[in-house]
Design an enzyme around this catalytic site. Structure first.
Site, short mmCIF file in Angstrom:
data_model
loop_
_atom_site.label_atom_id
_atom_site.label_comp_id
_atom_site.label_asym_id
_atom_site.label_seq_id
_atom_site.Cartn_x
_atom_site.Cartn_y
_atom_site.Cartn_z
CD GLU A 33 41.00 60.61 28.47
OE1 GLU A 33 40.48 59.68 27.84
OE2 GLU A 33 40.67 60.91 29.64
CG LEU A 37 46.64 60.27 25.61
CD1 LEU A 37 47.79 60.37 24.60
CD2 LEU A 37 45.31 60.48 24.90
N GLY A 39 43.10 55.49 29.16
CA GLY A 39 41.89 55.17 29.91
C GLY A 39 42.10 54.27 31.11
CB ALA A 113 34.22 66.13 25.14
N GLY A 177 34.31 39.09 42.39
CA GLY A 177 34.32 39.10 40.93
C GLY A 177 35.77 39.13 40.45
CG HIS A 438 56.03 17.66 22.62
ND1 HIS A 438 55.21 17.45 23.71
CD2 HIS A 438 57.23 17.07 22.91
CE1 HIS A 438 55.87 16.72 24.61
NE2 HIS A 438 57.10 16.48 24.15
P1 NAD Z 1 32.03 41.94 38.99
O1 NAD Z 1 30.67 42.27 38.53
O2 NAD Z 1 32.87 41.00 38.20
O3 NAD Z 1 31.97 41.33 40.49
C1 NAD Z 1 31.40 42.02 41.55
C2 NAD Z 1 31.04 41.03 42.63
O4 NAD Z 1 30.67 41.74 43.80
C3 NAD Z 1 29.88 40.14 42.24
O5 NAD Z 1 30.26 38.79 42.37
C4 NAD Z 1 28.79 40.55 43.24
O6 NAD Z 1 27.97 39.48 43.61
C5 NAD Z 1 29.60 41.07 44.43
N1 NAD Z 1 28.89 42.02 45.30
C6 NAD Z 1 28.19 43.10 44.91
N2 NAD Z 1 27.69 43.74 46.01
C7 NAD Z 1 28.11 43.05 47.10
C8 NAD Z 1 27.92 43.21 48.53
N3 NAD Z 1 27.20 44.20 49.04
N4 NAD Z 1 28.49 42.30 49.36
C9 NAD Z 1 29.22 41.28 48.84
N5 NAD Z 1 29.43 41.09 47.53
C10 NAD Z 1 28.88 41.97 46.66
O7 NAD Z 1 32.76 43.34 39.18
P2 NAD Z 1 34.28 43.71 39.43
O8 NAD Z 1 35.06 42.55 39.92
O9 NAD Z 1 34.23 44.95 40.24
O10 NAD Z 1 34.80 44.02 37.96
C11 NAD Z 1 34.20 45.09 37.23
C12 NAD Z 1 34.35 44.92 35.74
O11 NAD Z 1 35.69 45.09 35.33
C13 NAD Z 1 33.89 43.58 35.26
O12 NAD Z 1 32.99 43.74 34.21
C14 NAD Z 1 35.13 42.90 34.80
O13 NAD Z 1 34.91 42.07 33.68
C15 NAD Z 1 36.07 44.05 34.47
N6 NAD Z 1 37.44 43.61 34.76
C16 NAD Z 1 38.05 42.74 33.92
C17 NAD Z 1 39.31 42.26 34.21
C18 NAD Z 1 39.96 41.27 33.30
O14 NAD Z 1 39.52 41.14 32.16
N7 NAD Z 1 40.99 40.55 33.73
C19 NAD Z 1 39.94 42.65 35.39
C20 NAD Z 1 39.28 43.52 36.24
C21 NAD Z 1 38.03 43.98 35.90
#
Ligand code: NAD
Length: 465
Positions: A33, A37, A39, A113, A177, A438
């Site tokens: 790594e 540790l 990530g 690595a 997202g 319940h």
């Molecule tokens: P995402 O892909 O979920 O969402 C990104 C969003 O940004 C999309 O809806 C997209 O349409 C929008 N977008 C992209 N370019 C744009 C622009 N120029 N203008 C406006 N909107 C735009 O990505 P994320 O939210 O960055 O998350 C990344 C990854 O990390 C995902 O795969 C997610 O599953 C993972 N993650 C998971 C968790 C969890 O499990 N709770 C939490 C955080 C992140």
């Protein structure tokens, strides 16, 4: 030259658990790594954000405790302390991972690595490792969007945001997202002004349409301005974000004092010798694998975000454990991607497993749904969190559960039950005869299962679905 049965590159949840399982399976294992540790999950993702969200939850609940007959005067927060608490939690967990690796006899090497052959790994400290099996688990990085101005001070990705020690007054989040919505929840519950700019016509696109709409409405209620169809074009000094409305063609702008770019993640695979070693890559720099995380080179595996299958910590861990067994000659079935839950830590929480109604229909299934409104759950009412709903998607021909979507308290914990039933290929009828304790919020699952057959005893009478 140091020789191992297996070398794992990357100590995120995929790599560190894989290394431990390899050791448990009797393999001499090294875990390499270059940073910390744990990530992304432990240091820059899942855990630190949940620590932040907990502080916001405590603050928000304390401010709004009157309804419970509790009165708290002058509730304030200390942002730097919130960050300090988050850092203490991640440190404790990092130490925990180091302890676990040591206790299982995994040799942890701190270095960068590079794959220097199909059985060789060169380290930045000058050492060379030889291994019968190599597991690549180098994860992902925030995607840099091609938007002018993303290099301005005050424009950050989710990694940099975690270490800012002053609270913004108005944060603009590019991307609705999972990351965008979780940070919107954190800041809005602290009383910070938040604007989400999302390019698509809704936030949380992979989730159930109806539930994502409810989450969006709730965010608005919590003070978040959710702007959809907004393609961000540029960021100017003074942090003015300009966007184009994709439907109307008109332009708009919003000004804040912090901008978070949350437009997805990309593979962390550059400069690690993957292509040179002959690995087949896919678009975005991900390493191509089959369902068992095997690459095109027989003794090299790629797990977690790096293979681009599902960018989730728990998917990475599951893949890591599977690969460690395969290397030890223990037969394993491919992980069923459709049974891996996805969670969003908004308030209330959102979780899903399996297919949405649209996806199930597109897959040619004859579907039915069962739903239940959380307002009808006694425990949810008692804890003052009786907002939300659950929806089960099932195959009408045999009762098979195809998907489940929950928006409500403890949704991220509850969804694990459905994943387990799906893994056992259970039906809504078996779920419906499973006695749930319940009073618990888990009873919503039972009610939704009964509703699949039009017979929830705790919902008003309705026409059969
Ligand atoms: P995402 O892909 O979920 O969402 C990104 C969003 O940004 C999309 O809806 C997209 O349409 C929008 N977008 C992209 N370019 C744009 C622009 N120029 N203008 C406006 N909107 C735009 O990505 P994320 O939210 O960055 O998350 C990344 C990854 O990390 C995902 O795969 C997610 O599953 C993972 N993650 C998971 C968790 C969890 O499990 N709770 C939490 C955080 C992140």
């Amino acid at each position: 030259m140091l020789k191992y049965d297996a070398v794992v590159i990357g100590a995120g949840p995929g790599g560190y658990e894989c290394a431990i399982r390899l050791a448990q399976n009797g393999k001499k294992t090294a875990l390499v790594e270059e940073c910390e540790l744990g990530g992304t999950c432990l240091n820059r993702g899942c855990i630190p954000t949940k620590a932040l969200l907990h502080s916001a939850d405590v603050y928000d609940k304390a401010r709004n405790a009157d309804a419970c007959g509790v009165f708290a005067d002058k509730v304030t927060f200390d942002y730097a302390k919130i960050i300090q608490r988050k850092n203490a939690i991640t440190k404790k967990l990092r130490n925990g991972v180091a302890f676990l690796e040591k206790s299982h006899g995994v040799e942890v090497i701190q270095a960068r690595a590079v794959l220097s052959g199909t059985r060789r790994v060169s380290l930045s400290n000058g050492e060379e490792l030889e291994a019968a099996h190599i597991v690549l688990a180098t994860g992902s990085l925030p995607s840099a969007l091609p938007i002018p101005g993303t290099d301005l001070p005050g424009v950050v990705d989710s990694t940099a945001l975690l270490d800012i020690t002053t609270c913004p007054q108005h944060i603009i989040i590019i991307g609705g997202g999972v990351i965008g919505v979780e940070f919107a929840t954190f800041y809005s519950r602290l009383g910070v002004k938040v604007t989400i700019l999302e390019m698509l016509d809704r936030i949380l696109e992979p989730f159930d349409k109806e539930l994502a709409r409810l989450v969006s409405g709730k965010l608005e209620e919590q003070g978040v301005s959710v702007v959809v169809n907004a393609r961000v074009e540029s960021i100017a000094e003074g942090l003015t974000v300009r966007y184009t409305d994709r439907k109307k063609g008109a332009g708009g702008s919003v000004r804040g004092d912090l901008v978070l770019v949350a437009g997805g993640r990309q593979a962390n695979s550059r400069g690690m010798g993957f292509e040179q070693a002959g690995l087949r890559m896919t678009r975005g720099g991900f390493v191509e694998t089959d369902g068992l995380c095997r690459t095109n080179i027989p003794n090299i595996y790629a797990i977690g975000d790096l293979n681009g299958k599902m960018l989730l910590a728990h998917a990475a861990s599951a893949q890591g454990l599977m690969v460690a067994d395969l290397i030890a000659g223990i037969p394993r079935r491919a992980i069923h991607g459709n049974r891996i839950p996805s969670c969003v830590y908004c308030h209330p929480e959102l979780a899903m497993v399996g297919m949405t109604e649209e996806k199930a229909r597109a897959a040619g299934r004859e579907i039915g749904t069962g739903a239940f409104n959380i307002a009808g759950n006694g425990k949810a009412l008692a804890i003052g969190e009786n907002e939300g709903m659950i929806k089960i998607v099932f195959d009408k021909t045999n009762g098979e559960i195809l998907g489940c979507h929950i928006w409500g308290p403890h949704a991220t914990d509850l969804v694990a039950e459905i994943a387990a039933v799906m893994e056992c290929e259970g039906t809504v009828d078996e779920l419906g005869t499973t006695v749930h304790p319940h009073p618990t919020v888990s009873e919503i699952i039972l009610e939704a299962a009964h509703d699949c057959r039009g017979k929830s005893a705790n919902a008003p009478a309705q026409k059969p679905r």
